[in-house]
Write an enzyme that holds these catalytic residues in place. Structure first.
Site, PDB file in Angstrom:
ATOM      1  N   GLN A   1       3.103  10.252   1.307  1.00 18.50           N
ATOM      2  CA  GLN A   1       4.543   9.104   1.366  1.00 18.50           C
ATOM      3  C   GLN A   1       5.283   9.866   0.186  1.00 18.50           C
ATOM      4  O   GLN A   1       6.013   9.477   0.629  1.00 18.50           O
ATOM      5  CB  GLN A   1       3.841   7.703   0.983  1.00 18.50           C
ATOM      6  CG  GLN A   1       3.007   7.195   2.621  1.00 18.50           C
ATOM      7  CD  GLN A   1       3.295   5.989   2.795  1.00 18.50           C
ATOM      8  OE1 GLN A   1       2.451   5.310   2.162  1.00 18.50           O
ATOM      9  NE2 GLN A   1       3.985   5.210   3.575  1.00 18.50           N
TER      10      GLN A   1
ATOM     11  N   CYS B   1       5.581  -0.102   7.300  1.00 16.84           N
ATOM     12  CA  CYS B   1       5.686   0.731   6.416  1.00 16.84           C
ATOM     13  C   CYS B   1       7.482   1.656   6.239  1.00 16.84           C
ATOM     14  O   CYS B   1       7.863   1.760   6.941  1.00 16.84           O
ATOM     15  CB  CYS B   1       4.408   2.112   7.295  1.00 16.84           C
ATOM     16  SG  CYS B   1       4.520   3.441   6.582  1.00 16.84           S
ATOM     17  N   LEU B   2       6.739   2.202   4.587  1.00 15.42           N
ATOM     18  CA  LEU B   2       8.154   2.168   3.879  1.00 15.42           C
ATOM     19  C   LEU B   2       7.872   3.346   4.081  1.00 15.42           C
ATOM     20  O   LEU B   2       9.529   3.820   4.012  1.00 15.42           O
ATOM     21  CB  LEU B   2       6.968   2.151   2.377  1.00 15.42           C
ATOM     22  CG  LEU B   2       6.945   1.510   1.663  1.00 15.42           C
ATOM     23  CD1 LEU B   2       6.346   1.491   0.732  1.00 15.42           C
ATOM     24  CD2 LEU B   2       7.911   0.300   1.658  1.00 15.42           C
TER      25      LEU B   2
ATOM     26  N   HIS C   1      -2.584   7.541   6.748  1.00 11.45           N
ATOM     27  CA  HIS C   1      -1.483   8.304   6.210  1.00 11.45           C
ATOM     28  C   HIS C   1      -2.472   9.227   5.781  1.00 11.45           C
ATOM     29  O   HIS C   1      -1.686  10.580   6.040  1.00 11.45           O
ATOM     30  CB  HIS C   1      -1.113   7.874   4.892  1.00 11.45           C
ATOM     31  CG  HIS C   1      -0.195   6.555   5.792  1.00 11.45           C
ATOM     32  ND1 HIS C   1       1.415   6.998   6.381  1.00 11.45           N
ATOM     33  CD2 HIS C   1       0.311   5.606   4.728  1.00 11.45           C
ATOM     34  CE1 HIS C   1       1.908   6.103   6.571  1.00 11.45           C
ATOM     35  NE2 HIS C   1       1.492   5.220   5.976  1.00 11.45           N
TER      36      HIS C   1
ATOM     37  N   GLY D   1       1.161  -1.220   0.295  1.00 12.24           N
ATOM     38  CA  GLY D   1      -0.063   0.145  -0.201  1.00 12.24           C
ATOM     39  C   GLY D   1       0.566   1.147  -0.283  1.00 12.24           C
ATOM     40  O   GLY D   1       2.109   1.367   0.798  1.00 12.24           O
TER      41      GLY D   1
ATOM     42  N   HIS E   1      -4.601   1.395   8.072  1.00 15.38           N
ATOM     43  CA  HIS E   1      -3.452   1.914   7.942  1.00 15.38           C
ATOM     44  C   HIS E   1      -3.292   3.169   6.823  1.00 15.38           C
ATOM     45  O   HIS E   1      -2.757   3.861   7.518  1.00 15.38           O
ATOM     46  CB  HIS E   1      -2.052   0.450   7.376  1.00 15.38           C
ATOM     47  CG  HIS E   1      -0.735   1.396   7.245  1.00 15.38           C
ATOM     48  ND1 HIS E   1       0.246   0.547   8.075  1.00 15.38           N
ATOM     49  CD2 HIS E   1      -0.185   1.944   6.818  1.00 15.38           C
ATOM     50  CE1 HIS E   1       1.092   1.212   8.042  1.00 15.38           C
ATOM     51  NE2 HIS E   1       1.419   1.816   6.714  1.00 15.38           N
ATOM     52  N   GLU E   2      -3.283   2.526   5.223  1.00 14.30           N
ATOM     53  CA  GLU E   2      -3.119   3.919   4.384  1.00 14.30           C
ATOM     54  C   GLU E   2      -4.259   4.614   4.718  1.00 14.30           C
ATOM     55  O   GLU E   2      -3.598   6.538   4.430  1.00 14.30           O
ATOM     56  CB  GLU E   2      -3.623   3.596   2.817  1.00 14.30           C
ATOM     57  CG  GLU E   2      -2.718   2.025   2.818  1.00 14.30           C
ATOM     58  CD  GLU E   2      -0.774   2.150   2.904  1.00 14.30           C
ATOM     59  OE1 GLU E   2      -0.653   3.257   2.349  1.00 14.30           O
ATOM     60  OE2 GLU E   2      -0.221   1.837   2.934  1.00 14.30           O
TER      61      GLU E   2
HETATM   62 NI    NI Z   1       2.638   3.482   6.133  1.00 16.44          NI
END
Ligand code: NI
Length: 188
Positions: free
Chosen positions: A51, A99-100, A145, A46, A141-142
């Site tokens: 991000q 998470c990236l 963000h 995701g 989760h997304e």
């Molecule tokens: Ni993330």
């Protein structure tokens, strides 16, 4: 299509509430393609617009790799524009998240399993769907963000103290990633 550099903690854009998408455009469609390409390049499941430094209510998900050996439905690549959660389970389940934007940090996080959601797909058609399992988890989760929330915010104060050093290293840029990250502005 282009691979975009990923913004790492503690860039302020990750803490902003993102703006709703107002209209479809060629630029938006190119941006969604870039989000997918960036997510796949980074082996993520995701990726949300903040991000990559855009404070916009868009994220992409492809959780198929997570559901391969399960009985969960594989949805393939999906883009979510102006997504919302309509209702959620009272019961929470624990899943380990990463998470990236937070390289090498992984923690068990409790969230509702079944969620009912509303969003525009990339053709700007309104969709209502119910997700469970990995799709639900990645969606939540997304969506966080887009509201400036990061998964470790859910941890208790003891756990937060345990990860403080790792967060500091990420903040200082002292982490290795296998994907391009945005250079930190030395003034910020
Ligand atoms: Ni993330």
């Amino acid at each position: 299509m282009a691979v975009l550099p990923i913004v790492l903690y503690n860039d302020p854009v990750l803490r902003q509430k993102a703006e709703p998408v107002k209209t479809d455009s060629k630029e938006l469609q190119v941006f969604i393609d870039d989000l997918f390409e960036t997510m796949y390049e980074a082996s993520g499941v995701g990726l949300a617009a903040p991000q990559v430094g855009r404070s916009l209510r868009v994220f992409v998900v492809d959780a198929d790799v997570m559901v391969e050996d399960t009985d969960e439905q594989a949805y393939g690549p999906m883009a979510f524009i102006n997504p919302e959660i309509h209702s959620k389970d009272n019961q929470q389940i624990i899943i380990e998240e990463g998470c990236l934007s937070l390289p090498e940090l992984r923690e068990n996080i409790a969230r509702p399993d079944e969620i009912t959601v509303k969003f525009l797909d990339r053709d700007f058609r309104e969709q209502h769907m119910t997700f469970t399992g990995w799709m639900s988890r990645v969606f939540q989760h997304e969506l966080d963000h887009l509201d400036g929330v990061l998964f470790f915010d859910y941890l208790g104060s003891f756990k937060k103290r345990l990860i403080a050093r790792r967060l500091q290293l990420i903040d200082e840029g002292a982490v290795e990633t296998e994907y391009p990250v945005r250079e930190r502005n030395p003034q910020s």
